[in-house]
Scaffold this active site. Structure first.
Site, PDB file in Angstrom:
ATOM      1  N   CYS A   1       2.981  -3.424   3.908  1.00  0.00           N
ATOM      2  CA  CYS A   1       2.166  -2.262   4.283  1.00  0.00           C
ATOM      3  C   CYS A   1       2.829  -1.659   5.514  1.00  0.00           C
ATOM      4  CB  CYS A   1       0.700  -2.632   4.482  1.00  0.00           C
ATOM      5  SG  CYS A   1       0.327  -3.708   5.881  1.00  0.00           S
TER       6      CYS A   1
ATOM      7  N   HIS B   1       6.231 -31.825   8.176  1.00  0.00           N
ATOM      8  CA  HIS B   1       5.716 -30.469   7.980  1.00  0.00           C
ATOM      9  C   HIS B   1       4.671 -30.437   6.873  1.00  0.00           C
ATOM     10  CE1 HIS B   1       8.730 -29.206  10.771  1.00  0.00           C
ATOM     11  NE2 HIS B   1       9.697 -29.702  10.009  1.00  0.00           N
TER      12      HIS B   1
ATOM     13  N   THR C   1       2.408  -2.071   8.824  1.00  0.00           N
ATOM     14  CA  THR C   1       2.792  -3.105   9.796  1.00  0.00           C
ATOM     15  C   THR C   1       3.051  -4.455   9.149  1.00  0.00           C
ATOM     16  OG1 THR C   1       0.475  -3.714  10.084  1.00  0.00           O
ATOM     17  CG2 THR C   1       1.381  -2.055  11.608  1.00  0.00           C
TER      18      THR C   1
ATOM     19  N   HIS D   1       9.193 -24.751   7.333  1.00  0.00           N
ATOM     20  CA  HIS D   1       8.192 -25.546   8.061  1.00  0.00           C
ATOM     21  C   HIS D   1       6.761 -25.306   7.576  1.00  0.00           C
ATOM     22  CE1 HIS D   1      10.648 -26.648  11.928  1.00  0.00           C
ATOM     23  NE2 HIS D   1      11.305 -26.897  10.807  1.00  0.00           N
TER      24      HIS D   1
ATOM     25  N   ASP E   1       0.865  -1.178   0.000  1.00  0.00           N
ATOM     26  CA  ASP E   1       0.000   0.000   0.000  1.00  0.00           C
ATOM     27  C   ASP E   1       0.902   1.228   0.000  1.00  0.00           C
ATOM     28  OD1 ASP E   1       0.862   0.352   2.600  1.00  0.00           O
ATOM     29  OD2 ASP E   1      -1.127   0.266   3.517  1.00  0.00           O
TER      30      ASP E   1
HETATM   31  C1  RB5 Z   1      -2.023   2.500   6.575  1.00  0.00           C
HETATM   32  O1  RB5 Z   1      -2.047   3.665   7.327  1.00  0.00           O
HETATM   33  C2  RB5 Z   1      -1.860   1.295   7.484  1.00  0.00           C
HETATM   34  O2  RB5 Z   1      -3.016   1.072   8.215  1.00  0.00           O
HETATM   35  C3  RB5 Z   1      -1.497   0.075   6.676  1.00  0.00           C
HETATM   36  O3  RB5 Z   1      -0.333   0.342   5.945  1.00  0.00           O
HETATM   37  C4  RB5 Z   1      -1.190  -1.191   7.456  1.00  0.00           C
HETATM   38  O4  RB5 Z   1      -0.322  -0.953   8.502  1.00  0.00           O
HETATM   39  C5  RB5 Z   1      -2.347  -1.992   7.845  1.00  0.00           C
HETATM   40  O5  RB5 Z   1      -2.229  -3.116   8.355  1.00  0.00           O
END
Ligand code: RB5
Length: 147
Positions: free
Chosen positions: A69, A137, A71, A102, A12
């Site tokens: 993204c 596995h 996180t 695994h 993203d």
């Molecule tokens: C975008 O602000 C953020 O929410 C997205 O990049 C991500 O971290 C979502 O899981």
């Protein structure tokens, strides 16, 4: 390592720069990179990009996928909704190798707001350099999504 070296990349808006670094890094290693964007920094929706990349892997067009993204979590959740996808979020190299060895992961997710570029590229190398061990596995992986 898989025989095919065709890999899909997506992210993203939060991870465009890191995605481009990953693309350059793995292209130098001989991977055929299918970068499906986005390329512009406008805010977008990670589920769209996670699903689009996952479809490339699930269809067999690409052997593996790397998605990013902020996180790594949301885009991973979206990818894992596609049948045949096994995607893990990794912030360390041990886990990145283990999800191949695994769990036979076919996609890797990284959080661009969690790890720096150097560690992210090491995580990518660990993932791409590992092979599924099969055996016990395989029995367990088959239990994740019975056919
Ligand atoms: C975008 O602000 C953020 O929410 C997205 O990049 C991500 O971290 C979502 O899981």
């Amino acid at each position: 390592m898989t025989d095919s070296k065709r890999i899909v990349l997506s992210s993203d808006h939060a991870a465009i720069s890191l995605r481009q670094s990953v693309a350059e890094h793995i292209a130098k290693q001989g991977w055929e990179v299918v970068d499906i964007g986005p390329t512009t920094p406008e805010s977008t929706h990670y589920p769209l990009h996670g699903a689009a990349a996952a479809e490339r892997v699930a269809s067999g067009d690409c052997a593996l996928g790397i998605i990013l993204c902020g996180t790594g979590q949301g885009i991973m959740m979206a990818a894992n909704k596609v049948k045949g996808i096994r995607c893990g979020v990794c912030s360390d190299t041990f886990s990145a190798a283990m999800i191949r060895q695994h769990n036979n992961a076919n996609m890797l997710s990284i959080g661009a707001r969690v790890v720096g570029e150097g560690l992210a590229l090491d995580i990518v190398d660990a993932f791409l350099g590992a092979e599924f061990e099969g055996g016990r596995h395989a029995t367990r992986v088959d239990m994740i999504e019975p056919s």
